[in-house]
Design a protein around this motif. Sequence first.
Motif, mmCIF file in Angstrom:
data_model
loop_
_atom_site.group_PDB
_atom_site.id
_atom_site.type_symbol
_atom_site.label_atom_id
_atom_site.label_comp_id
_atom_site.label_asym_id
_atom_site.label_seq_id
_atom_site.Cartn_x
_atom_site.Cartn_y
_atom_site.Cartn_z
ATOM 1 N N ARG A 89 1.080 -1.246 0.290
ATOM 2 C CA ARG A 89 -0.107 0.100 -0.218
ATOM 3 C C ARG A 89 1.041 1.507 -0.053
ATOM 4 O O ARG A 89 0.254 2.126 -0.616
ATOM 5 C CB ARG A 89 -0.999 -0.524 0.947
ATOM 6 N N GLU A 90 2.286 1.284 0.775
ATOM 7 C CA GLU A 90 2.882 2.579 0.779
ATOM 8 C C GLU A 90 3.081 2.592 -0.507
ATOM 9 O O GLU A 90 3.773 4.185 -0.438
ATOM 10 C CB GLU A 90 4.327 1.830 2.110
ATOM 11 N N GLU A 92 1.884 2.981 -3.682
ATOM 12 C CA GLU A 92 1.245 3.913 -4.131
ATOM 13 C C GLU A 92 1.406 5.734 -3.480
ATOM 14 O O GLU A 92 1.038 6.108 -4.849
ATOM 15 C CB GLU A 92 -0.680 3.657 -3.560
ATOM 16 N N LYS A 93 1.708 5.757 -3.118
ATOM 17 C CA LYS A 93 2.368 7.531 -2.898
ATOM 18 C C LYS A 93 3.923 7.575 -2.804
ATOM 19 O O LYS A 93 4.724 9.069 -2.661
ATOM 20 C CB LYS A 93 1.682 7.919 -1.284
ATOM 21 N N GLN A 94 4.558 6.124 -2.713
ATOM 22 C CA GLN A 94 6.091 6.473 -3.114
ATOM 23 C C GLN A 94 5.851 6.663 -4.829
ATOM 24 O O GLN A 94 7.299 7.556 -4.500
ATOM 25 C CB GLN A 94 7.037 5.226 -2.442
ATOM 26 N N HIS A 97 2.562 7.236 -10.913
ATOM 27 C CA HIS A 97 1.773 6.100 -11.859
ATOM 28 C C HIS A 97 2.371 6.497 -13.606
ATOM 29 O O HIS A 97 2.343 7.640 -13.918
ATOM 30 C CB HIS A 97 0.127 6.860 -12.256
#
Length: 262
Positions: A89-90, A92-94, A97
């Motif tokens: 999950r982490e 996704e912000k690291q 896209h």
Amino acid sequence: MGAIQPICKGCGQPIWGNYLRALGATWHPEHFLCAGCGQMIQGSSFQVHQGFPYHIECYNRQIAPHCIYCGKPLIGEFLVDYWGQKFCREHEKQFPHCSYCGRLVLPQQQEQDAETIRCPVCRSSAIDTSAEAKPLFSRVIRWMNSQGLMYNNLKLSLDLCGRAHLNDLLREGNVGHSLGATTSAMYTQNGRFVRAEINGIAVLLGLPAILFQGVTVHELGHVWLIVTGVHQLPPWAEEGSVNCSPIATTRKPIPLRVAITA
């Protein structure tokens, strides 16, 4: 009456000495075995898969899905993208896209000085030259013709261009969207339409092949409206009428779903 003797689930025999309770049954300690390595499970920490116990290490190595980006076993909640790729999950912000497909792009995969962020998958089929674009452009025109959209022998041209030039074309009033434009000019006299001059279409350089074809279909839809004399539609109506390609032509948020390790 004496107490009912517990039965070991592992061997099916009565237990006369020490025993343990796990998975809704009783076991001889030496018969509570890991389904991965066959060795005895000691202590209270183990993982269950399809009703069988595993050492934590064996489960992580043999059963648990692994993050596509960092390789760690995915225990508990994790994310699954549109492409079925599982990841922590982490991340996704690291990581950013991909501008076209939504996959995450690791730092070592990012291109230097690129106008957009592309993942290796989209980059591998990118249309970067006229030589690559020409056969696909011809294929799209043949497909449009097969759908009954004819162009009255109009010589259609294709311009692969960078973002700055495409933005200039769109600001000049040419129809299209953020990935392509139909370059044309409308001539009127006394407020009445006289004729239209179509110069061709422009498509953003570097699109993956499937998206390039979708954008081309979209822009050729604008061309067909002009050729057939359909003018002065409100923007929403014109975009809606040409946005019927079976290939996606716009960048949309790629949905993610949350999964939990069983």
